[in-house]
Design a protein around this motif. Sequence first.
Motif, mmCIF file in Angstrom:
data_model
loop_
_atom_site.group_PDB
_atom_site.id
_atom_site.type_symbol
_atom_site.label_atom_id
_atom_site.label_comp_id
_atom_site.label_asym_id
_atom_site.label_seq_id
_atom_site.Cartn_x
_atom_site.Cartn_y
_atom_site.Cartn_z
ATOM 1 N N ALA A 5 -50.765 -32.345 -4.462
ATOM 2 C CA ALA A 5 -50.293 -30.978 -4.244
ATOM 3 C C ALA A 5 -49.037 -30.997 -3.399
ATOM 4 N N ALA A 6 -48.198 -29.971 -3.577
ATOM 5 C CA ALA A 6 -46.991 -29.855 -2.752
ATOM 6 C C ALA A 6 -47.387 -29.553 -1.313
ATOM 7 N N GLU A 7 -46.431 -29.773 -0.400
ATOM 8 C CA GLU A 7 -46.800 -29.825 1.002
ATOM 9 C C GLU A 7 -46.653 -28.523 1.779
ATOM 10 N N ALA A 8 -45.712 -27.686 1.469
ATOM 11 C CA ALA A 8 -45.457 -26.541 2.340
ATOM 12 C C ALA A 8 -44.985 -25.349 1.538
ATOM 13 N N LEU A 17 -42.800 -25.821 -1.244
ATOM 14 C CA LEU A 17 -41.618 -26.650 -1.076
ATOM 15 C C LEU A 17 -42.007 -28.027 -0.564
ATOM 16 N N ARG A 18 -41.122 -28.976 -0.762
ATOM 17 C CA ARG A 18 -41.386 -30.360 -0.390
ATOM 18 C C ARG A 18 -40.843 -30.643 1.005
ATOM 19 N N ASP A 20 -40.525 -33.427 2.662
ATOM 20 C CA ASP A 20 -39.618 -34.570 2.766
ATOM 21 C C ASP A 20 -38.179 -34.166 2.478
ATOM 22 N N VAL A 21 -38.003 -33.246 1.563
ATOM 23 C CA VAL A 21 -36.661 -32.776 1.216
ATOM 24 C C VAL A 21 -36.128 -31.854 2.301
ATOM 25 N N LEU A 22 -36.953 -30.940 2.772
ATOM 26 C CA LEU A 22 -36.508 -29.971 3.768
ATOM 27 C C LEU A 22 -36.131 -30.644 5.089
ATOM 28 N N ARG A 23 -36.795 -31.745 5.411
ATOM 29 C CA ARG A 23 -36.517 -32.438 6.678
ATOM 30 C C ARG A 23 -35.298 -33.349 6.601
ATOM 31 N N ALA A 24 -34.848 -33.664 5.406
ATOM 32 C CA ALA A 24 -33.768 -34.640 5.237
ATOM 33 C C ALA A 24 -32.455 -34.111 5.798
ATOM 34 N N LEU A 277 -41.304 -36.478 -7.551
ATOM 35 C CA LEU A 277 -41.147 -36.919 -6.165
ATOM 36 C C LEU A 277 -41.893 -38.239 -5.980
ATOM 37 N N PHE A 278 -41.151 -39.280 -5.577
ATOM 38 C CA PHE A 278 -41.745 -40.568 -5.235
ATOM 39 C C PHE A 278 -41.888 -40.619 -3.711
ATOM 40 N N HIS A 279 -43.106 -40.716 -3.229
ATOM 41 C CA HIS A 279 -43.347 -40.761 -1.793
ATOM 42 C C HIS A 279 -43.044 -42.152 -1.247
ATOM 43 N N ARG A 280 -42.667 -42.218 0.022
ATOM 44 C CA ARG A 280 -42.414 -43.509 0.661
ATOM 45 C C ARG A 280 -43.689 -44.346 0.664
#
Length: 393
Positions: A5-8, A17-18, A20-24, A277-280
């Motif tokens: 599931a998406a995170e936020a 929204l994702r 990881d993208v918003l924090r970049a 989206l590929f997670h770390r």
Amino acid sequence: MAVAAAEAGDGHGGEQLRDDVLRARRIVVKVGSSSLTTAAGGLDADRVDALVDVLAKARTPRGADAQPTEVVLVSSGAIAAGLAPLGLASRPRDLARQQAAASVGQGLLVARYTASFARYGLRVGQVLLTAEDASRRVHYRNAYRTLDQLLAMGAVPIVNENDTVATAEIRFGDNDRLAALVAHLVRADLLVLLSDVDGLYDGDPSRPGTSRIDQVRGPQDLAGVEIGSSGKAGVGTGGMVTKVEAARIATGAGIPVVLTAASQAADALAGRSTGTLFHRTGERAADRLLWLAHASNPRGALTLDPGAVKAVVERRKSLLPAGLTRVDGDFAAGDPVDLLDENGHIVARGLVNFDARELPRLLGRSTHDLARELGPAYEREVVHRDDLVVLRD
């Protein structure tokens, strides 16, 4: 297939929204040839402008106290852009004409980006890299300093492989792998791969019944996935295989990756659930070692005895002359070489401290004996552990 599931949420109709993208705050964006040019060759100015519109907007600070987001663009398209001006109907097969097309096309490509970013008062800086350059300590530091300074001065670095002089590197994966390594080089928070396909599918996307994979958390999510090997437009060299490999390199070094179509770049950079989206999956590796493992072209090979293999692989020690049993290839000091076990399997790669012609008389001998007979210059490692990456655990 595991789909997370998406995170936020963003508060707009419950859209997720994702994070990881918003924090970049430092993002590397890679765009392929097919997203910038026509199938016949030549730049498509409207496509370039559309991409620049998205990237310029992405640099806007998010929030009252936020700093501008930094963007590095890894752009393919030099060879494709040079086809039409040179009267070439398609991408040539021979290296000389590829290099000629790159020479003409690179200038056109950067000129187009320069004009397009100027609409927003932004300057661009051209950075041409070869994979081998960045595996060497001094060159690596210089590349990082140049890119970091361009970003600090508010410019947008435009990175491409130096196709006009590259040989084997000219088929480096249509810049996908280069983008992953640049993301690591500049300590990026996110890598976005833009293509002519809107994500990774569990089969051929042109076939009925296939589905886009929303998120990949590890290799297990790709088990049984059929990954295509070529693009649509015929002007690039990459395909989905190179993009998945680039995602594996980046995520293994702690950098999340979004893979989507160039037409969906705005949504991807806004954190919306587009593409894949590929997670770390790992943490940052030592800087140059990632390049040494994934970007260097070995010039030779050194065969190790079992004791040396154990010292290098398990104990992470330097390679000494006493552990060598064979030398193959024609290389100079500072070149990358593969380290092999007695069965010929690659166990590591490193930057060698001796020329190929020097090593045969050093085989199996201790550094103490060599220093006594040949001088103190020979009391050193064949490959120092700081210039060595293990490829087999």
